[in-house]
Design a protein around this motif. Structure first.
Motif, PDB file in Angstrom:
ATOM      1  N   GLY A  58      -8.236   6.838  -6.932  1.00  0.00           N
ATOM      2  CA  GLY A  58      -9.679   7.075  -6.783  1.00  0.00           C
ATOM      3  C   GLY A  58     -10.525   6.432  -7.872  1.00  0.00           C
ATOM      4  O   GLY A  58     -11.604   6.934  -8.214  1.00  0.00           O
ATOM      5  N   LEU A  59     -10.065   5.302  -8.412  1.00  0.00           N
ATOM      6  CA  LEU A  59     -10.783   4.704  -9.541  1.00  0.00           C
ATOM      7  C   LEU A  59     -11.689   3.556  -9.108  1.00  0.00           C
ATOM      8  O   LEU A  59     -11.529   2.993  -8.021  1.00  0.00           O
ATOM      9  CB  LEU A  59      -9.747   4.207 -10.564  1.00  0.00           C
ATOM     10  CG  LEU A  59      -8.854   5.328 -11.112  1.00  0.00           C
ATOM     11  CD1 LEU A  59      -7.712   4.762 -11.927  1.00  0.00           C
ATOM     12  CD2 LEU A  59      -9.687   6.302 -11.943  1.00  0.00           C
ATOM     13  N   ASP A  60     -12.600   3.219  -9.994  1.00  0.00           N
ATOM     14  CA  ASP A  60     -13.531   2.118  -9.732  1.00  0.00           C
ATOM     15  C   ASP A  60     -12.850   0.801 -10.108  1.00  0.00           C
ATOM     16  O   ASP A  60     -12.997   0.304 -11.222  1.00  0.00           O
ATOM     17  CB  ASP A  60     -14.807   2.343 -10.558  1.00  0.00           C
ATOM     18  CG  ASP A  60     -15.861   1.292 -10.266  1.00  0.00           C
ATOM     19  OD1 ASP A  60     -15.564   0.349  -9.481  1.00  0.00           O
ATOM     20  OD2 ASP A  60     -16.968   1.405 -10.805  1.00  0.00           O
ATOM     21  N   VAL A  61     -12.107   0.252  -9.161  1.00  0.00           N
ATOM     22  CA  VAL A  61     -11.263  -0.909  -9.495  1.00  0.00           C
ATOM     23  C   VAL A  61     -12.070  -2.162  -9.854  1.00  0.00           C
ATOM     24  O   VAL A  61     -11.588  -3.005 -10.604  1.00  0.00           O
ATOM     25  CB  VAL A  61     -10.275  -1.260  -8.347  1.00  0.00           C
ATOM     26  CG1 VAL A  61      -9.224  -0.185  -8.189  1.00  0.00           C
ATOM     27  CG2 VAL A  61     -10.998  -1.474  -7.040  1.00  0.00           C
ATOM     28  N   ASP A  62     -13.286  -2.259  -9.346  1.00  0.00           N
ATOM     29  CA  ASP A  62     -14.071  -3.453  -9.687  1.00  0.00           C
ATOM     30  C   ASP A  62     -14.648  -3.386 -11.098  1.00  0.00           C
ATOM     31  O   ASP A  62     -14.919  -4.422 -11.709  1.00  0.00           O
ATOM     32  CB  ASP A  62     -15.225  -3.649  -8.685  1.00  0.00           C
ATOM     33  CG  ASP A  62     -14.735  -4.323  -7.411  1.00  0.00           C
ATOM     34  OD1 ASP A  62     -13.653  -4.950  -7.436  1.00  0.00           O
ATOM     35  OD2 ASP A  62     -15.440  -4.209  -6.377  1.00  0.00           O
ATOM     36  N   LYS A  63     -14.855  -2.167 -11.562  1.00  0.00           N
ATOM     37  CA  LYS A  63     -15.438  -2.009 -12.898  1.00  0.00           C
ATOM     38  C   LYS A  63     -14.659  -0.971 -13.687  1.00  0.00           C
ATOM     39  O   LYS A  63     -15.146   0.138 -13.926  1.00  0.00           O
ATOM     40  CB  LYS A  63     -16.897  -1.538 -12.775  1.00  0.00           C
ATOM     41  CG  LYS A  63     -17.877  -2.607 -12.374  1.00  0.00           C
ATOM     42  CD  LYS A  63     -19.294  -2.102 -12.713  1.00  0.00           C
ATOM     43  CE  LYS A  63     -20.359  -3.092 -12.388  1.00  0.00           C
ATOM     44  NZ  LYS A  63     -20.294  -3.641 -11.037  1.00  0.00           N
TER      45      LYS A  63
ATOM     46  N   ILE B 270      -2.728   0.982  -6.325  1.00  0.00           N
ATOM     47  CA  ILE B 270      -2.512   2.176  -7.158  1.00  0.00           C
ATOM     48  C   ILE B 270      -3.861   2.657  -7.703  1.00  0.00           C
ATOM     49  O   ILE B 270      -4.157   3.858  -7.685  1.00  0.00           O
ATOM     50  CB  ILE B 270      -1.474   1.901  -8.284  1.00  0.00           C
ATOM     51  CG1 ILE B 270      -0.080   1.710  -7.668  1.00  0.00           C
ATOM     52  CG2 ILE B 270      -1.448   3.066  -9.286  1.00  0.00           C
ATOM     53  CD1 ILE B 270       1.049   1.472  -8.665  1.00  0.00           C
ATOM     54  N   GLY B 271      -4.701   1.726  -8.137  1.00  0.00           N
ATOM     55  CA  GLY B 271      -6.043   2.102  -8.611  1.00  0.00           C
ATOM     56  C   GLY B 271      -6.841   2.815  -7.525  1.00  0.00           C
ATOM     57  O   GLY B 271      -7.468   3.858  -7.765  1.00  0.00           O
ATOM     58  N   VAL B 272      -6.787   2.272  -6.317  1.00  0.00           N
ATOM     59  CA  VAL B 272      -7.523   2.869  -5.193  1.00  0.00           C
ATOM     60  C   VAL B 272      -6.970   4.263  -4.880  1.00  0.00           C
ATOM     61  O   VAL B 272      -7.721   5.221  -4.696  1.00  0.00           O
ATOM     62  CB  VAL B 272      -7.447   1.948  -3.944  1.00  0.00           C
ATOM     63  CG1 VAL B 272      -7.965   2.662  -2.701  1.00  0.00           C
ATOM     64  CG2 VAL B 272      -8.230   0.662  -4.194  1.00  0.00           C
ATOM     65  N   GLU B 273      -5.633   4.372  -4.840  1.00  0.00           N
ATOM     66  CA  GLU B 273      -4.998   5.672  -4.562  1.00  0.00           C
ATOM     67  C   GLU B 273      -5.402   6.721  -5.594  1.00  0.00           C
ATOM     68  O   GLU B 273      -5.482   7.902  -5.300  1.00  0.00           O
ATOM     69  CB  GLU B 273      -3.466   5.545  -4.553  1.00  0.00           C
ATOM     70  CG  GLU B 273      -2.902   4.863  -3.318  1.00  0.00           C
ATOM     71  CD  GLU B 273      -3.158   5.650  -2.038  1.00  0.00           C
ATOM     72  OE1 GLU B 273      -3.164   6.896  -2.097  1.00  0.00           O
ATOM     73  OE2 GLU B 273      -3.374   5.010  -0.988  1.00  0.00           O
TER      74      GLU B 273
ATOM     75  N   GLN C 178       0.839  -1.202   0.000  1.00  0.00           N
ATOM     76  CA  GLN C 178       0.000   0.000   0.000  1.00  0.00           C
ATOM     77  C   GLN C 178       0.882   1.263   0.000  1.00  0.00           C
ATOM     78  O   GLN C 178       0.602   2.226  -0.704  1.00  0.00           O
ATOM     79  CB  GLN C 178      -0.848  -0.032   1.265  1.00  0.00           C
ATOM     80  CG  GLN C 178      -2.234   0.471   1.069  1.00  0.00           C
ATOM     81  CD  GLN C 178      -3.100   0.173   2.296  1.00  0.00           C
ATOM     82  OE1 GLN C 178      -2.809  -0.729   3.091  1.00  0.00           O
ATOM     83  NE2 GLN C 178      -4.162   0.935   2.445  1.00  0.00           N
ATOM     84  N   ASN C 179       1.946   1.229   0.779  1.00  0.00           N
ATOM     85  CA  ASN C 179       2.874   2.373   0.803  1.00  0.00           C
ATOM     86  C   ASN C 179       3.589   2.550  -0.530  1.00  0.00           C
ATOM     87  O   ASN C 179       3.775   3.672  -0.998  1.00  0.00           O
ATOM     88  CB  ASN C 179       3.924   2.194   1.906  1.00  0.00           C
ATOM     89  CG  ASN C 179       3.298   2.389   3.276  1.00  0.00           C
ATOM     90  OD1 ASN C 179       2.318   3.119   3.409  1.00  0.00           O
ATOM     91  ND2 ASN C 179       3.855   1.718   4.288  1.00  0.00           N
ATOM     92  N   ILE C 180       3.981   1.440  -1.112  1.00  0.00           N
ATOM     93  CA  ILE C 180       4.645   1.525  -2.424  1.00  0.00           C
ATOM     94  C   ILE C 180       3.673   2.158  -3.430  1.00  0.00           C
ATOM     95  O   ILE C 180       4.052   3.006  -4.240  1.00  0.00           O
ATOM     96  CB  ILE C 180       5.091   0.126  -2.915  1.00  0.00           C
ATOM     97  CG1 ILE C 180       6.060  -0.512  -1.913  1.00  0.00           C
ATOM     98  CG2 ILE C 180       5.738   0.229  -4.301  1.00  0.00           C
ATOM     99  CD1 ILE C 180       6.489  -1.928  -2.277  1.00  0.00           C
ATOM    100  N   ALA C 181       2.408   1.748  -3.344  1.00  0.00           N
ATOM    101  CA  ALA C 181       1.394   2.284  -4.268  1.00  0.00           C
ATOM    102  C   ALA C 181       1.292   3.805  -4.117  1.00  0.00           C
ATOM    103  O   ALA C 181       1.223   4.531  -5.111  1.00  0.00           O
ATOM    104  CB  ALA C 181       0.049   1.623  -4.006  1.00  0.00           C
ATOM    105  N   ARG C 182       1.321   4.276  -2.877  1.00  0.00           N
ATOM    106  CA  ARG C 182       1.249   5.735  -2.643  1.00  0.00           C
ATOM    107  C   ARG C 182       2.425   6.433  -3.300  1.00  0.00           C
ATOM    108  O   ARG C 182       2.292   7.498  -3.886  1.00  0.00           O
ATOM    109  CB  ARG C 182       1.255   6.041  -1.144  1.00  0.00           C
ATOM    110  CG  ARG C 182      -0.077   5.776  -0.540  1.00  0.00           C
ATOM    111  CD  ARG C 182      -0.226   6.295   0.882  1.00  0.00           C
ATOM    112  NE  ARG C 182      -1.386   5.632   1.438  1.00  0.00           N
ATOM    113  CZ  ARG C 182      -1.346   4.720   2.393  1.00  0.00           C
ATOM    114  NH1 ARG C 182      -0.214   4.405   2.990  1.00  0.00           N
ATOM    115  NH2 ARG C 182      -2.449   4.129   2.788  1.00  0.00           N
ATOM    116  N   GLN C 183       3.558   5.794  -3.188  1.00  0.00           N
ATOM    117  CA  GLN C 183       4.782   6.395  -3.713  1.00  0.00           C
ATOM    118  C   GLN C 183       4.792   6.491  -5.247  1.00  0.00           C
ATOM    119  O   GLN C 183       5.332   7.426  -5.810  1.00  0.00           O
ATOM    120  CB  GLN C 183       5.950   5.516  -3.251  1.00  0.00           C
ATOM    121  CG  GLN C 183       7.272   6.195  -3.195  1.00  0.00           C
ATOM    122  CD  GLN C 183       8.309   5.190  -2.673  1.00  0.00           C
ATOM    123  OE1 GLN C 183       8.000   4.273  -1.892  1.00  0.00           O
ATOM    124  NE2 GLN C 183       9.536   5.349  -3.127  1.00  0.00           N
TER     125      GLN C 183
END
Ligand code: M6R
Length: 367
Positions: free
Chosen positions: A351-356, A346-349, A214-219
């Motif tokens: 703000g995207l709709d990762v399920d769709k 990364i998708g969540v960071e 999760q931290n790597i994704a933020r970076q």
């Protein structure tokens, strides 16, 4: 239902210890040292006489097929070709009644895969389906098959269906090697217990790496491009990691065999480019370490998937994601997990709709 998870994709990533176990259940009997796959028994004669195996699939399932190619060629000494269903369908391929076609499809409804199989079946080939959805069209037109038993996959980006496909391909390669007499008892036993340990090792990754990833994704969430590199059994995992990132985060990502880098993609490398290496301990390890050095020399930012206890890469990379040690043949089942998590976060960071994800459908029933 999503239960405690924010998204189906995350839930499905976390289900993998169980879904891999379900794919192996009743088939892999580690203590007896046997593999039972009734679908393979049904076409045992065709397999004994096959000149080659052709694997047909699309997308993530095609990546599983590539791992299957490496496995079957190594363990069974049988020629394997892996085809994009859309290409195989239209290019008038040479099909003989001695061909065994393995179709891989989560949904069992992918139009290109289905029609490619219908054509090959008409020309006398034997069709074996590796399918998740019971009773789906591809399952029905296959002569024999093995269900992946991953349960319903809701997230459009395939995760647990992919690892279930890999688990079934491992079983097929091992069983086929036994049938064809191309594997020693000893190696067969070693690989059976390695495969049997995979669910616990996946659980270890989920227990120990999630916060860090999760931290790597933020970076790295604002990068414009990513490169994913791997060799051998991990080359298809680099492709899969790049596809997951594209689908979920809309960041441009490309996967390559690490050694192909010098033949073009290395021109992209600068201090803005994250390069994800799948660098678990295997026969190619030394070579991949030198590929990592080449990227660092050009100021690329290296993120690497490494085996627990291997410090060779830790000092070189910006950051590492750790997976338990395993035989190189089962390593793809572990190495893909951090890449799924990285794409997800990364998708969540962002703000995207990762399920769709935009523009994608869960099953592609049009060509
Ligand atoms: O249902 P299938 O396995 O036949 O689907 C094939 C591809 O459409 C599928 O894997 C697609 O690439 C996924 N979106 C990957 O996450």
């Amino acid at each position: 239902e999503k239960g405690n998870f924010d998204h189906f994709m995350l839930k499905e990533i976390h289900e993998q210890p169980q879904t891999i176990r379900d794919s192996l259940r009743g088939r892999l009997l580690a203590e007896q040292g046997t593999i039972t796959l009734s679908g393979l028994d049904k076409i045992e004669n065709q397999l004994r006489e096959a000149n080659r195996i052709v694997i047909v699939a699309c997308g993530t399932s095609w990546h599983a097929g590539l791992v299957g190619e490496y496995l079957i060629e190594e363990l069974c000494r049988l020629n394997v070709e892996v085809e994009y269903a859309s290409e195989y369908r239209y290019r008038n391929p040479i099909v003989s009644p001695k061909d065994v076609i393995i179709a891989i499809s989560q949904s069992g409804e992918t139009a290109d895969t289905l029609v490619a199989l219908e054509n090959a079946k008409q020309q006398g080939a034997t069709i074996f389906g590796i399918v998740n959805v019971v009773g789906s069209s591809i399952a029905r037109i296959s002569h024999a098959g093995a269900y992946t038993h991953a349960g319903p996959e809701i997230g459009v980006a395939s995760t647990k269906a992919f690892t279930a496909q890999l688990a079934v391909l491992q079983l097929i390669a091992l069983k086929l090697a036994e049938i064809r007499g191309t594997i020693s008892r000893e190696l067969f036993g070693v690989l059976l217990s390695e495969l049997n340990e995979v669910p616990d090792k996946v659980q270890w990754i989920l227990d120990n790496q999630v916060n860090h990833i999760q931290n790597i994704a933020r970076q790295y969430k604002d990068a414009r491009d990513f490169l994913y590199l791997g060799r051998g059994y991990n080359f298809p995992i680099a492709l899969e990691g790049a596809l997951k990132l594209k689908e979920i985060s809309y960041i441009h990502a490309e996967g390559y065999p690490a050694a192909e880098m010098k033949h073009g993609p290395i021109a992209l490398v600068d201090e803005m480019l994250p390069v994800v290496f799948v660098a678990t301990k295997d026969a190619y390890h030394e070579k991949i370490v030198s590929n990592i050095q080449e990227i660092i020399a050009r100021k690329g930012k290296v993120v690497a998937v490494v085996s627990e206890g291997d410090d060779t890469v830790t000092g070189l990379a910006e950051t590492v994601m750790v997976v338990p040690r395993a035989h190189e043949i089962v390593a793809p089942l572990l190495a893909v997990i951090p890449l799924q998590l990285l794409a997800y976060y990364i998708g969540v960071e962002r703000g995207l709709d990762v399920d769709k994800p935009r523009n994608l459908a869960k099953s592609v029933t049009v060509e």
